[in-house]
Design a protein around this motif. Structure first.
Motif, short mmCIF file in Angstrom:
data_model
loop_
_atom_site.label_atom_id
_atom_site.label_comp_id
_atom_site.label_asym_id
_atom_site.label_seq_id
_atom_site.Cartn_x
_atom_site.Cartn_y
_atom_site.Cartn_z
N GLY A 59 0.96 51.98 25.69
CA GLY A 59 0.81 53.30 25.11
C GLY A 59 1.87 54.45 26.31
N SER A 60 1.58 54.13 27.17
CA SER A 60 2.36 54.90 28.23
C SER A 60 2.86 54.14 29.64
CB SER A 60 1.83 56.26 28.54
OG SER A 60 2.37 57.11 29.52
N GLY A 93 -2.38 51.03 27.80
CA GLY A 93 -2.66 50.86 26.60
C GLY A 93 -3.72 50.31 25.81
N GLU A 150 7.13 47.54 23.60
CA GLU A 150 6.10 47.98 22.84
C GLU A 150 4.96 47.00 23.14
OE1 GLU A 150 8.47 49.48 18.98
OE2 GLU A 150 8.00 47.42 18.90
N SER A 167 -6.45 59.85 28.95
CA SER A 167 -5.34 59.87 28.18
C SER A 167 -4.54 58.51 28.63
CB SER A 167 -4.47 60.97 28.49
OG SER A 167 -3.93 61.08 29.63
N ASP A 168 -3.51 58.12 27.60
CA ASP A 168 -2.61 57.05 27.75
C ASP A 168 -2.03 57.23 29.23
OD1 ASP A 168 -3.48 55.40 25.99
OD2 ASP A 168 -2.16 56.05 24.54
N ASP A 169 -1.63 58.48 29.50
CA ASP A 169 -0.81 58.81 30.65
C ASP A 169 -1.54 58.61 31.68
OD1 ASP A 169 1.36 59.53 29.14
OD2 ASP A 169 1.10 61.72 29.18
N ARG A 334 8.47 63.45 28.70
CA ARG A 334 7.89 62.31 27.95
C ARG A 334 9.14 61.95 27.09
NH1 ARG A 334 3.17 65.45 27.95
NH2 ARG A 334 1.37 64.39 28.50
N ASP A 336 11.16 58.36 24.79
CA ASP A 336 10.64 57.37 23.81
C ASP A 336 11.67 56.19 24.65
OD1 ASP A 336 13.29 57.95 23.19
OD2 ASP A 336 12.88 58.09 20.99
N GLU A 358 7.13 56.44 26.19
CA GLU A 358 6.01 56.20 25.23
C GLU A 358 6.83 55.42 24.26
OE1 GLU A 358 4.81 60.40 24.51
OE2 GLU A 358 3.15 60.12 25.73
N TRP A 360 5.98 53.85 21.68
CA TRP A 360 5.86 54.04 20.21
C TRP A 360 6.22 55.24 19.79
CZ3 TRP A 360 4.88 49.70 17.41
CH2 TRP A 360 4.53 48.66 17.98
N HIS A 361 6.86 56.16 20.48
CA HIS A 361 7.13 57.45 19.88
C HIS A 361 8.80 57.60 19.64
CE1 HIS A 361 3.43 59.64 21.77
NE2 HIS A 361 3.27 58.72 20.72
#
Length: 361
Positions: A59-60, A93, A150, A167-169, A334, A336, A358, A360-361
């Motif tokens: 996730g992060s 994640g 990923e 959060s993921d972060d 942040r 990608d 991240e 997935w972004h």
């Protein structure tokens, strides 16, 4: 800064759980370090969870100083990059598959990953010092790939469940928080003490918060940069001083933690410790430097370093969930996967504190 994801084929996961799709892609994207200052997004096979492992959808991922060293110099300390490497070891994640011997009920669980893979059999591991395992495989440390991808696999026992409110972060940043916890434990900080921290970067800021959580009545942070000193006051520091204007050696603290790696800060910091106190070296700097040996001997200063951590994730998760430590507010950028190079260069911005990737972004 969003990169388009490529199409991926599907494959059967090792185990599935009700309500969770039973197929995963066979390929994924990963940001790969190829040369100094050069990363490239590549298609790679999705790893399979082996016995005792989980597969985590990342996730992060936090950007660490060691990642930046590898990116710019292809080395960090004694570790040298000799072949393509995926960076990133601060990760959180969701478990999407499990290997043999792992309960399938863990699929769908949000986790924070301790990036260590010790052998569990050597004398250091058996003594509880698995961070010193001579056979350690550590994410994003050559030749082991990291989490700018990923998916990653992780030992099930080192994928720690986190509360839904994290959060993921925050899950990813339990790793640098673990460094702060390890430093406080080594510094033997107890309630009511005075603590000096050199450096107001991410580790210094996190360590200041941990010092307050451990009960320090005063937390003094030094840094050469004014805005960084000001920021430290919002993250646990009771005082923030410019070492060029304040004689640090006169502070008489119980514990000193260096999070700068700067030789002058280390020397003056050691001299600031009162008799019987502790100095802990955390920051990466010159591999060798001169020390005030007479002062250390005459005052019985305990001088030590830390190398990673042991058994810190449960406490780290508690400190964040209880509000005693704020890691979400550390994130200032942040990115990608397609802009992982920008994330690794973000420390050149004086306003940057902590960047995350991240996938997935």
């Amino acid at each position: 800064m969003m990169a388009r994801m490529s199409a991926a084929t599907e494959q059967k996961r090792p185990q599935a759980a009700p309500g969770v799709p039973d197929r995963l892609p066979t390929t994924m994207r990963a940001s790969v370090l190829l040369a100094e200052n050069t990363v490239e997004v590549q298609e790679r096979p999705v790893p399979e969870a082996g016995p005792g492992e989980v597969l985590v959808r990342v996730g992060s991922v936090g950007v660490c100083g060691s990642d930046v060293h590898y990116f710019r110099h292809l080395r960090a300390g004694e570790f040298v990059v000799e072949s393509p490497l995926v960076l990133g070891h601060e990760m959180g994640g969701t478990v999407v598959a499990v290997g043999a011997g792992v309960d399938a009920s863990r699929i769908g669980e949000r986790v924070a990953v301790d990036p260590q893979r010790p052998c569990h059999h050597c004398s250091q591991c058996l003594a509880g010092r698995y961070n010193l395992c001579p056979h350690m495989r550590f994410y994003a440390t050559p030749p082991v790939d990291g989490a700018f991808a990923e998916y990653v696999t992780a030992p099930a026992e080192f994928a720690f469940p986190v509360a839904d409110g994290l959060s993921d972060d925050a899950a990813a940043l339990l790793e640098p928080l673990s460094v702060g916890i390890a430093a406080m434990r080594k510094a033997r900080v107890v309630p009511g003490q005075r603590v000096l921290i050199a450096g107001a970067g991410p580790i210094g800021i996190i360590t200041a918060q941990v010092a307050r959580a451990f009960g320090a009545r005063e937390v003094i942070v030094t840094d050469l940069v004014g805005p960084r000193r000001e920021r430290a006051l919002g993250f646990g520091a009771t005082h923030a001083v410019d070492p060029r204007e304040t004689d640090v050696t006169q502070l008489q603290v119980d514990a000193f933690i260096d999070a700068s790696g700067a030789a002058p800060a280390i020397t003056s910091g050691i001299r600031s410790v009162r008799g019987g106190g502790t100095a802990v070296l955390v920051g990466l700097g010159n591999p060798e430097l001169s020390l005030p040996v007479s002062y250390i001997q005459d005052n019985e200063i305990l001088l030590t370093g830390i190398f990673r951590y042991t058994d810190t994730w449960p406490l780290a998760a508690h400190l964040v969930a209880s509000g005693q430590v704020d890691v979400d507010s550390l994130v200032t950028g942040r990115y990608d996967l397609g802009h992982a190079g920008d994330a690794l260069d973000s420390d050149t911005d004086p306003n940057s504190l902590k960047s995350v990737v991240e996938p997935w972004h």
